[in-house]
Write a protein that holds these residues in place. Structure first.
Motif, PDB file in Angstrom:
ATOM      1  N   VAL A  98       3.375   5.439  -1.830  1.00  0.00           N
ATOM      2  CA  VAL A  98       2.782   5.158  -0.520  1.00  0.00           C
ATOM      3  C   VAL A  98       3.809   5.283   0.603  1.00  0.00           C
ATOM      4  N   SER A  99       4.931   5.925   0.309  1.00  0.00           N
ATOM      5  CA  SER A  99       5.952   6.231   1.323  1.00  0.00           C
ATOM      6  C   SER A  99       6.460   5.002   2.065  1.00  0.00           C
ATOM      7  N   CYS A 100       6.723   3.934   1.334  1.00  0.00           N
ATOM      8  CA  CYS A 100       7.276   2.748   2.006  1.00  0.00           C
ATOM      9  C   CYS A 100       8.383   2.130   1.159  1.00  0.00           C
ATOM     10  N   VAL A 101       9.202   2.986   0.555  1.00  0.00           N
ATOM     11  CA  VAL A 101      10.182   2.525  -0.426  1.00  0.00           C
ATOM     12  C   VAL A 101      11.047   1.384   0.112  1.00  0.00           C
ATOM     13  N   GLY A 102      10.747   0.180  -0.335  1.00  0.00           N
ATOM     14  CA  GLY A 102      11.593  -0.964  -0.036  1.00  0.00           C
ATOM     15  C   GLY A 102      11.689  -1.365   1.420  1.00  0.00           C
ATOM     16  N   PHE A 103      10.774  -0.892   2.274  1.00  0.00           N
ATOM     17  CA  PHE A 103      10.927  -1.166   3.705  1.00  0.00           C
ATOM     18  C   PHE A 103      10.965  -2.661   3.990  1.00  0.00           C
ATOM     19  N   LEU A 104      10.109  -3.430   3.327  1.00  0.00           N
ATOM     20  CA  LEU A 104      10.043  -4.869   3.608  1.00  0.00           C
ATOM     21  C   LEU A 104      11.352  -5.569   3.284  1.00  0.00           C
ATOM     22  N   PHE A 105      12.036  -5.120   2.230  1.00  0.00           N
ATOM     23  CA  PHE A 105      13.195  -5.842   1.738  1.00  0.00           C
ATOM     24  C   PHE A 105      14.519  -5.160   2.061  1.00  0.00           C
ATOM     25  N   TYR A 106      14.483  -3.856   2.301  1.00  0.00           N
ATOM     26  CA  TYR A 106      15.730  -3.121   2.510  1.00  0.00           C
ATOM     27  C   TYR A 106      15.676  -2.260   3.760  1.00  0.00           C
ATOM     28  N   GLY A 107      14.862  -2.655   4.722  1.00  0.00           N
ATOM     29  CA  GLY A 107      14.732  -1.892   5.957  1.00  0.00           C
ATOM     30  C   GLY A 107      15.840  -2.195   6.941  1.00  0.00           C
ATOM     31  N   ALA A 108      15.566  -1.863   8.202  1.00  0.00           N
ATOM     32  CA  ALA A 108      16.610  -1.954   9.216  1.00  0.00           C
ATOM     33  C   ALA A 108      16.796  -3.372   9.750  1.00  0.00           C
ATOM     34  N   LYS A 109      15.860  -4.265   9.490  1.00  0.00           N
ATOM     35  CA  LYS A 109      15.921  -5.605  10.058  1.00  0.00           C
ATOM     36  C   LYS A 109      15.746  -6.644   8.966  1.00  0.00           C
ATOM     37  N   ILE A 110      16.730  -7.513   8.795  1.00  0.00           N
ATOM     38  CA  ILE A 110      16.664  -8.595   7.817  1.00  0.00           C
ATOM     39  C   ILE A 110      17.172  -9.867   8.480  1.00  0.00           C
ATOM     40  N   PRO A 111      16.420 -10.976   8.494  1.00  0.00           N
ATOM     41  CA  PRO A 111      15.061 -11.092   7.983  1.00  0.00           C
ATOM     42  C   PRO A 111      14.030 -10.568   8.985  1.00  0.00           C
ATOM     43  N   MET A 112      12.844 -10.263   8.474  1.00  0.00           N
ATOM     44  CA  MET A 112      11.727  -9.843   9.320  1.00  0.00           C
ATOM     45  C   MET A 112      10.651 -10.913   9.287  1.00  0.00           C
ATOM     46  N   PHE A 113      10.183 -11.307  10.454  1.00  0.00           N
ATOM     47  CA  PHE A 113       9.055 -12.223  10.570  1.00  0.00           C
ATOM     48  C   PHE A 113       7.888 -11.411  11.139  1.00  0.00           C
ATOM     49  N   ILE A 114       6.930 -11.112  10.293  1.00  0.00           N
ATOM     50  CA  ILE A 114       5.841 -10.199  10.636  1.00  0.00           C
ATOM     51  C   ILE A 114       4.645 -11.023  11.077  1.00  0.00           C
ATOM     52  N   ARG A 115       4.295 -10.927  12.333  1.00  0.00           N
ATOM     53  CA  ARG A 115       3.238 -11.766  12.897  1.00  0.00           C
ATOM     54  C   ARG A 115       1.853 -11.221  12.574  1.00  0.00           C
ATOM     55  N   LEU A 116       0.913 -12.150  12.311  1.00  0.00           N
ATOM     56  CA  LEU A 116      -0.472 -11.793  12.039  1.00  0.00           C
ATOM     57  C   LEU A 116      -1.350 -12.258  13.196  1.00  0.00           C
ATOM     58  N   ASP A 117      -2.157 -11.345  13.747  1.00  0.00           N
ATOM     59  CA  ASP A 117      -3.124 -11.785  14.750  1.00  0.00           C
ATOM     60  C   ASP A 117      -4.375 -12.298  14.024  1.00  0.00           C
ATOM     61  N   LYS A 118      -5.373 -12.728  14.773  1.00  0.00           N
ATOM     62  CA  LYS A 118      -6.556 -13.337  14.166  1.00  0.00           C
ATOM     63  C   LYS A 118      -7.255 -12.424  13.160  1.00  0.00           C
ATOM     64  N   PRO A 119      -7.541 -11.165  13.523  1.00  0.00           N
ATOM     65  CA  PRO A 119      -8.184 -10.291  12.527  1.00  0.00           C
ATOM     66  C   PRO A 119      -7.330 -10.098  11.276  1.00  0.00           C
ATOM     67  N   GLU A 120      -6.027  -9.973  11.456  1.00  0.00           N
ATOM     68  CA  GLU A 120      -5.142  -9.785  10.302  1.00  0.00           C
ATOM     69  C   GLU A 120      -5.088 -11.043   9.433  1.00  0.00           C
ATOM     70  N   GLN A 121      -5.127 -12.219  10.083  1.00  0.00           N
ATOM     71  CA  GLN A 121      -5.166 -13.456   9.314  1.00  0.00           C
ATOM     72  C   GLN A 121      -6.387 -13.477   8.403  1.00  0.00           C
ATOM     73  N   GLY A 122      -7.519 -13.047   8.947  1.00  0.00           N
ATOM     74  CA  GLY A 122      -8.752 -12.996   8.157  1.00  0.00           C
ATOM     75  C   GLY A 122      -8.617 -12.049   6.972  1.00  0.00           C
ATOM     76  N   GLN A 123      -7.947 -10.908   7.189  1.00  0.00           N
ATOM     77  CA  GLN A 123      -7.750  -9.950   6.105  1.00  0.00           C
ATOM     78  C   GLN A 123      -6.860 -10.520   5.017  1.00  0.00           C
ATOM     79  N   PHE A 124      -5.795 -11.220   5.412  1.00  0.00           N
ATOM     80  CA  PHE A 124      -4.901 -11.805   4.418  1.00  0.00           C
ATOM     81  C   PHE A 124      -5.585 -12.950   3.681  1.00  0.00           C
ATOM     82  N   GLU A 125      -6.415 -13.714   4.380  1.00  0.00           N
ATOM     83  CA  GLU A 125      -7.154 -14.790   3.715  1.00  0.00           C
ATOM     84  C   GLU A 125      -8.129 -14.218   2.690  1.00  0.00           C
ATOM     85  N   ALA A 126      -8.783 -13.113   3.036  1.00  0.00           N
ATOM     86  CA  ALA A 126      -9.711 -12.479   2.099  1.00  0.00           C
ATOM     87  C   ALA A 126      -8.963 -11.933   0.885  1.00  0.00           C
ATOM     88  N   LEU A 127      -7.795 -11.337   1.125  1.00  0.00           N
ATOM     89  CA  LEU A 127      -6.996 -10.820   0.023  1.00  0.00           C
ATOM     90  C   LEU A 127      -6.528 -11.949  -0.889  1.00  0.00           C
TER      91      LEU A 127
END
Length: 288
Positions: A98-127
């Motif tokens: 999926v072309s995202c090799v290690g981005f979350l853990f080995y990307g350009a910014k450590i640590p990363m705090f990825i913000r969720l807006d309301k629709p995204e919160q709903g998606q993560f809750e469903a997941l």
């Protein structure tokens, strides 16, 4: 509450931890129990300490945490966390799809705090609800279903992280090279200590790597290697009872004085002084 999936054949492990007070602190583990962690703060803003440094962990945000990072949450009861080892999901193999090799853990910014807006919160809750369902069905395809859900979690988090953290000036190929270098360092820092060794693995010259890291205002490749070795040395000194000699050999130093000089050059104190100033910190850890 904790859900655990273990594959006895591959030794793959996936943990899902939620509303767990005992997950407040998570300290250094040995090489047999190394987990990548994706933590979701479902409550109010709180502090998180990562390797002894405190950060604000904003409400409704995702925090990826690397293997062996020591971390402590201020309010663990509002944390939902997925933890998995390489045997369950290898980011080198699976993320290539999926072309995202290690981005979350080995990307350009450590640590990363990825913000969720309301629709995204709903998606993560469903997941999360689908994860709950799959943990309750212990059949012969449970592991594959959970792996597919974890991949979905990683893809969703990666998409958001790229939108929030990637400078438009970043070239995707350049960024991929930075990630691949960081990932190789993570896999080989105990045995490979010079830039040329990594440049050879990437079929690049050391100068090309140095110029690329400078272009994007990243620490130089040699400093990345030294930072990773130093971080592991600090963790071993703080969270294990290994001797300085054992630590030196574990990190690829053939001579103890060489390791001591390296450590002092990086931190300004000798390993023995560092350990004396920071007493043994192994504490009861959260459930894994």
């Amino acid at each position: 509450m904790q859900y655990v999936y273990r594959d006895s054949r591959t030794e793959g492990i996936l943990n899902l931890i939620c509303q767990e007070h005992n997950f407040r602190q998570y300290f250094f583990q040995d090489h047999r129990n190394r987990f990548l962690t994706i933590a979701w703060n479902t409550g109010a803003d709180q502090m998180v300490a990562i390797d002894g440094i405190s950060y604000l962990f904003p409400s409704q945000s995702i925090l990826p945490l690397m293997m062996n990072q020591a971390f402590a949450f201020e309010y663990s009861e509002t944390i939902v966390a997925w933890q998995f080892n390489r045997e369950f999901y290898c980011i080198v193999d699976h993320d290539k799809e999926v072309s995202c090799v290690g981005f979350l853990f080995y990307g350009a910014k450590i640590p990363m705090f990825i913000r969720l807006d309301k629709p995204e919160q709903g998606q993560f809750e469903a997941l999360l609800m689908v994860f709950y369902d799959e943990f309750s069905i212990p059949d012969n395809i449970q592991g594959e279903m959970l792996r597919m859900l974890l991949k979905r979690l990683i893809i969703k988090s990666t998409r958001l992280a790229k939108m929030q953290y990637l400078n438009q000036d970043f070239n995707e190929n350049d960024l991929d090279l930075v990630r691949r270098f960081n990932l190789l360092v993570e896999m080989n820092y105990r045995s490979l200590h010079d830039v040329k060794a990594y440049a050879d693995l990437l079929n690049k010259s050391p100068k090309t790597l140095s110029n690329l890291f400078a272009l994007y205002n990243q620490p130089g490749p040699l400093q990345v290697i030294h930072n990773r070795i130093t971080l592991e040395a600090k963790r071993l000194l703080l969270y294990t009872d290994k001797s300085i000699k054992e630590i030196a050999f574990a990190l690829g130093f053939e001579e103890i004085p060489h390791f001591s000089r390296f450590f002092k050059n990086q931190l300004g104190v000798s390993p023995s002084d560092f350990k004396e100033r920071n007493p043994y910190q192994r504490l009861p850890v959260g459930k894994n």
